[in-house]
Design a protein around this motif. Structure first.
Motif, PDB file in Angstrom:
ATOM      1  N   ILE A 219       0.759  -1.311   0.135  1.00  0.00           N
ATOM      2  CA  ILE A 219      -0.054  -0.017   0.067  1.00  0.00           C
ATOM      3  C   ILE A 219       0.869   1.214   0.069  1.00  0.00           C
ATOM      4  CG2 ILE A 219      -0.382   0.197   2.459  1.00  0.00           C
ATOM      5  CD1 ILE A 219      -3.007   0.833  -0.145  1.00  0.00           C
ATOM      6  N   SER A 220       2.280   1.143   0.842  1.00  0.00           N
ATOM      7  CA  SER A 220       2.870   2.505   0.538  1.00  0.00           C
ATOM      8  C   SER A 220       3.353   2.947  -0.751  1.00  0.00           C
ATOM      9  CB  SER A 220       3.991   2.257   1.445  1.00  0.00           C
ATOM     10  OG  SER A 220       3.695   2.308   2.845  1.00  0.00           O
ATOM     11  N   ALA A 221       3.794   1.942  -1.594  1.00  0.00           N
ATOM     12  CA  ALA A 221       4.019   2.191  -3.085  1.00  0.00           C
ATOM     13  C   ALA A 221       2.850   2.797  -3.728  1.00  0.00           C
ATOM     14  CB  ALA A 221       4.658   1.172  -3.505  1.00  0.00           C
ATOM     15  N   GLN A 222       1.494   2.185  -3.539  1.00  0.00           N
ATOM     16  CA  GLN A 222       0.445   2.596  -4.177  1.00  0.00           C
ATOM     17  C   GLN A 222       0.083   4.416  -3.857  1.00  0.00           C
ATOM     18  OE1 GLN A 222      -1.383  -1.238  -3.122  1.00  0.00           O
ATOM     19  NE2 GLN A 222      -2.989  -0.342  -4.545  1.00  0.00           N
ATOM     20  N   ILE A 223       0.279   4.389  -2.463  1.00  0.00           N
ATOM     21  CA  ILE A 223       0.153   5.800  -1.961  1.00  0.00           C
ATOM     22  C   ILE A 223       1.245   6.917  -2.613  1.00  0.00           C
ATOM     23  CG2 ILE A 223       0.288   7.332  -0.008  1.00  0.00           C
ATOM     24  CD1 ILE A 223      -2.295   5.785  -0.157  1.00  0.00           C
ATOM     25  N   GLY A 224       2.312   6.481  -2.605  1.00  0.00           N
ATOM     26  CA  GLY A 224       3.269   6.966  -3.426  1.00  0.00           C
ATOM     27  C   GLY A 224       2.986   7.676  -4.886  1.00  0.00           C
ATOM     28  N   SER A 225       2.541   6.586  -5.576  1.00  0.00           N
ATOM     29  CA  SER A 225       2.134   6.744  -7.011  1.00  0.00           C
ATOM     30  C   SER A 225       1.192   7.739  -7.134  1.00  0.00           C
ATOM     31  CB  SER A 225       2.099   5.293  -7.688  1.00  0.00           C
ATOM     32  OG  SER A 225       3.462   4.518  -7.480  1.00  0.00           O
ATOM     33  N   SER A 226       0.076   7.378  -6.287  1.00  0.00           N
ATOM     34  CA  SER A 226      -0.950   8.080  -6.338  1.00  0.00           C
ATOM     35  C   SER A 226      -1.115   9.531  -6.040  1.00  0.00           C
ATOM     36  CB  SER A 226      -2.419   7.474  -5.361  1.00  0.00           C
ATOM     37  OG  SER A 226      -2.027   7.899  -4.034  1.00  0.00           O
ATOM     38  N   LYS A 227      -0.100  10.141  -5.218  1.00  0.00           N
ATOM     39  CA  LYS A 227       0.016  11.212  -4.378  1.00  0.00           C
ATOM     40  C   LYS A 227      -1.191  11.652  -3.620  1.00  0.00           C
ATOM     41  CE  LYS A 227       3.346  13.203  -8.188  1.00  0.00           C
ATOM     42  NZ  LYS A 227       3.692  11.960  -8.469  1.00  0.00           N
ATOM     43  N   ILE A 228      -1.755  10.641  -3.139  1.00  0.00           N
ATOM     44  CA  ILE A 228      -3.000  10.898  -2.158  1.00  0.00           C
ATOM     45  C   ILE A 228      -2.249  11.568  -0.792  1.00  0.00           C
ATOM     46  CG2 ILE A 228      -4.667   9.917  -0.460  1.00  0.00           C
ATOM     47  CD1 ILE A 228      -5.341   8.220  -2.934  1.00  0.00           C
ATOM     48  N   ARG A 229      -2.473  12.477  -0.191  1.00  0.00           N
ATOM     49  CA  ARG A 229      -1.747  13.230   0.843  1.00  0.00           C
ATOM     50  C   ARG A 229      -2.649  13.559   1.857  1.00  0.00           C
ATOM     51  NH1 ARG A 229       1.375  11.128  -1.439  1.00  0.00           N
ATOM     52  NH2 ARG A 229       3.361  11.595  -2.322  1.00  0.00           N
ATOM     53  N   LYS A 230      -4.059  13.603   1.837  1.00  0.00           N
ATOM     54  CA  LYS A 230      -5.037  14.051   2.686  1.00  0.00           C
ATOM     55  C   LYS A 230      -6.182  13.550   2.453  1.00  0.00           C
ATOM     56  CE  LYS A 230      -5.415  18.758   1.133  1.00  0.00           C
ATOM     57  NZ  LYS A 230      -5.182  20.079   1.497  1.00  0.00           N
ATOM     58  N   THR A 231      -7.223  13.834   3.354  1.00  0.00           N
ATOM     59  CA  THR A 231      -8.620  13.656   3.020  1.00  0.00           C
ATOM     60  C   THR A 231      -8.965  12.118   2.744  1.00  0.00           C
ATOM     61  OG1 THR A 231      -8.824  15.917   2.240  1.00  0.00           O
ATOM     62  CG2 THR A 231     -10.755  14.619   2.177  1.00  0.00           C
ATOM     63  N   ALA A 232      -8.354  11.357   3.320  1.00  0.00           N
ATOM     64  CA  ALA A 232      -8.401   9.828   3.004  1.00  0.00           C
ATOM     65  C   ALA A 232      -8.687   9.127   4.132  1.00  0.00           C
ATOM     66  CB  ALA A 232      -7.263   9.533   2.244  1.00  0.00           C
ATOM     67  N   MET A 233      -9.338   7.986   4.081  1.00  0.00           N
ATOM     68  CA  MET A 233      -9.620   7.010   5.087  1.00  0.00           C
ATOM     69  C   MET A 233      -8.808   5.653   4.841  1.00  0.00           C
ATOM     70  SD  MET A 233     -10.882   6.128   8.113  1.00  0.00           S
ATOM     71  CE  MET A 233     -11.907   7.481   8.294  1.00  0.00           C
ATOM     72  N   ILE A 234      -8.175   5.330   5.755  1.00  0.00           N
ATOM     73  CA  ILE A 234      -7.523   3.978   6.037  1.00  0.00           C
ATOM     74  C   ILE A 234      -8.099   2.794   6.487  1.00  0.00           C
ATOM     75  CG2 ILE A 234      -5.434   2.546   6.085  1.00  0.00           C
ATOM     76  CD1 ILE A 234      -3.932   5.397   6.477  1.00  0.00           C
ATOM     77  N   ILE A 235      -8.375   1.697   5.945  1.00  0.00           N
ATOM     78  CA  ILE A 235      -9.209   0.685   6.649  1.00  0.00           C
ATOM     79  C   ILE A 235      -8.472  -0.623   6.454  1.00  0.00           C
ATOM     80  CG2 ILE A 235     -11.146  -0.869   6.985  1.00  0.00           C
ATOM     81  CD1 ILE A 235     -12.964   1.311   6.111  1.00  0.00           C
ATOM     82  N   VAL A 236      -7.990  -1.071   7.478  1.00  0.00           N
ATOM     83  CA  VAL A 236      -7.027  -2.427   7.609  1.00  0.00           C
ATOM     84  C   VAL A 236      -7.691  -3.585   8.145  1.00  0.00           C
ATOM     85  CG1 VAL A 236      -5.674  -1.343   9.400  1.00  0.00           C
ATOM     86  CG2 VAL A 236      -4.666  -3.162   7.918  1.00  0.00           C
ATOM     87  N   GLY A 237      -7.567  -4.848   7.892  1.00  0.00           N
ATOM     88  CA  GLY A 237      -8.099  -5.792   8.858  1.00  0.00           C
ATOM     89  C   GLY A 237      -8.515  -6.986   8.184  1.00  0.00           C
ATOM     90  N   PRO A 238      -8.881  -8.091   8.770  1.00  0.00           N
ATOM     91  CA  PRO A 238      -9.065  -9.398   7.970  1.00  0.00           C
ATOM     92  C   PRO A 238     -10.736  -9.339   7.534  1.00  0.00           C
ATOM     93  CG  PRO A 238      -9.364  -9.590  10.417  1.00  0.00           C
ATOM     94  CD  PRO A 238      -8.650  -8.262  10.210  1.00  0.00           C
ATOM     95  N   ALA A 239     -11.305  -8.197   7.899  1.00  0.00           N
ATOM     96  CA  ALA A 239     -12.728  -8.162   7.284  1.00  0.00           C
ATOM     97  C   ALA A 239     -12.722  -7.559   5.918  1.00  0.00           C
ATOM     98  CB  ALA A 239     -13.625  -6.876   8.228  1.00  0.00           C
ATOM     99  N   LEU A 240     -11.746  -7.132   5.380  1.00  0.00           N
ATOM    100  CA  LEU A 240     -11.694  -6.824   3.869  1.00  0.00           C
ATOM    101  C   LEU A 240     -11.288  -8.042   3.168  1.00  0.00           C
ATOM    102  CD1 LEU A 240      -9.552  -3.335   4.025  1.00  0.00           C
ATOM    103  CD2 LEU A 240     -12.264  -3.987   4.142  1.00  0.00           C
ATOM    104  N   ASP A 241     -10.859  -9.154   3.910  1.00  0.00           N
ATOM    105  CA  ASP A 241     -10.432 -10.336   3.275  1.00  0.00           C
ATOM    106  C   ASP A 241     -11.785 -10.886   2.287  1.00  0.00           C
ATOM    107  OD1 ASP A 241      -9.285 -12.691   2.010  1.00  0.00           O
ATOM    108  OD2 ASP A 241      -8.649 -13.331   3.984  1.00  0.00           O
ATOM    109  N   ASP A 242     -11.709 -10.935   0.985  1.00  0.00           N
ATOM    110  CA  ASP A 242     -12.577 -11.703   0.251  1.00  0.00           C
ATOM    111  C   ASP A 242     -12.750 -13.168   0.403  1.00  0.00           C
ATOM    112  OD1 ASP A 242     -13.360  -9.353  -1.270  1.00  0.00           O
ATOM    113  OD2 ASP A 242     -11.968  -9.451  -2.699  1.00  0.00           O
ATOM    114  N   ALA A 243     -11.582 -13.727   0.799  1.00  0.00           N
ATOM    115  CA  ALA A 243     -11.720 -15.266   0.951  1.00  0.00           C
ATOM    116  C   ALA A 243     -12.656 -15.775   2.043  1.00  0.00           C
ATOM    117  CB  ALA A 243     -10.413 -15.781   1.354  1.00  0.00           C
TER     118      ALA A 243
END
Length: 260
Positions: A219-243
């Motif tokens: 995700i860090s590399a993706q953020i760097g490429s996107s240049k997203i710097r503010k007004t963003a929410m990060i969600i992390v955890g196993p609930a995001l797992d499609d499996a």
């Protein structure tokens, strides 16, 4: 109230309203919030964080508080209140979460000013809607943590991301995307694996929203490429797992329940 033979009346006093504007989409303000905005005489809104489409057609005077400090905001609120105006202090999302309303309410308490708080839709839940994800998954995680990375505003050490990560719950991380490298380092140090799914949504529910999906490893590399710097929410955890295919018991035919 009339005084003697005078025909004048004292101005009516209306409580100051701290109002949650919702995450951005003008249709995601509550019905009560929409009514209060439409009836307001004075609206003080939280700068670019609030979608100004919400203010289109309102009859009240609007002030952008982006360049104002606390004293200037309160001075404006008190002036309107004491003139008998309907004053709305418009905050983004839900004002209970990183809304900075506590110090405003304490000041109004000292001044003996009546006020009320009207909730709004948090950007955390708008982000979940954008991602089409439920933040709680039976037998996977039943806890959602709303938090932020330490920056200019410190975070108590007992609530550091490293310590919270040990719970392995769903985490909604506010105000931290500009520190994504440190966020990833703290989460992995706390126990999340590098393969833990993570999503970042910039300006959830706005027309220009952007979505990034990956893992803590990518995700860090993706953020760097996107240049997203503010007004963003990060969600992390196993609930995001499609499996995960575990289903709630609520609608299971074999599940006995009193309410559905």
């Amino acid at each position: 109230m009339s005084r003697g033979n005078e025909n004048t009346q004292e101005p009516s006093i209306h409580p100051v309203v701290f109002l949650g504007a919702g995450p951005g989409d003008p249709e995601l303000i509550t019905l009560k919030g929409r009514r209060l905005l439409d009836q307001a005489d004075l609206i003080i809104y939280a700068g670019s964080l609030v979608n100004t489409a919400l203010l289109e057609g309102v009859g009240g005077r609007c002030h952008d508080s982006a360049g104002m400090d606390l004293e200037a905001i309160i001075t404006l609120v008190l002036k309107g209140y004491r003139q008998g105006l309907k004053v709305v202090r418009l905050h983004t999302g839900d004002p209970a979460i990183y809304g900075a309303i506590r110090e405003q309410m304490q000041w109004l308490d000292r001044e003996g000013v009546d006020y009320e708080v009207v909730p709004g839709v948090s950007s955390a839940f708008a982000t979940a809607a954008t991602l089409k994800r439920e933040l709680t998954v039976p037998e996977v995680t039943q806890t959602v943590i709303l938090t932020r990375q330490a920056g200019r505003t410190p975070v108590p050490e007992r609530e550091s991301l490293t310590r919270l990560a040990a719970i392995q719950a769903t985490m909604c991380i506010f105000l931290s995307v500009s520190m994504m490298d440190q966020v990833v380092a703290d989460l992995t140090a706390g126990g999340y694996s590098e393969e833990t799914p993570v999503a970042v949504v910039e300006k959830a529910s706005w027309p220009e929203e952007r979505v990034l999906r990956g893992t803590l490893k990518t995700i860090s590399a993706q953020i760097g490429s996107s240049k997203i710097r503010k007004t963003a929410m990060i969600i992390v955890g196993p609930a995001l797992d499609d499996a995960s295919t575990i289903a709630s018991k609520l609608y299971d035919t074999s599940f006995k329940h009193e309410y559905r």
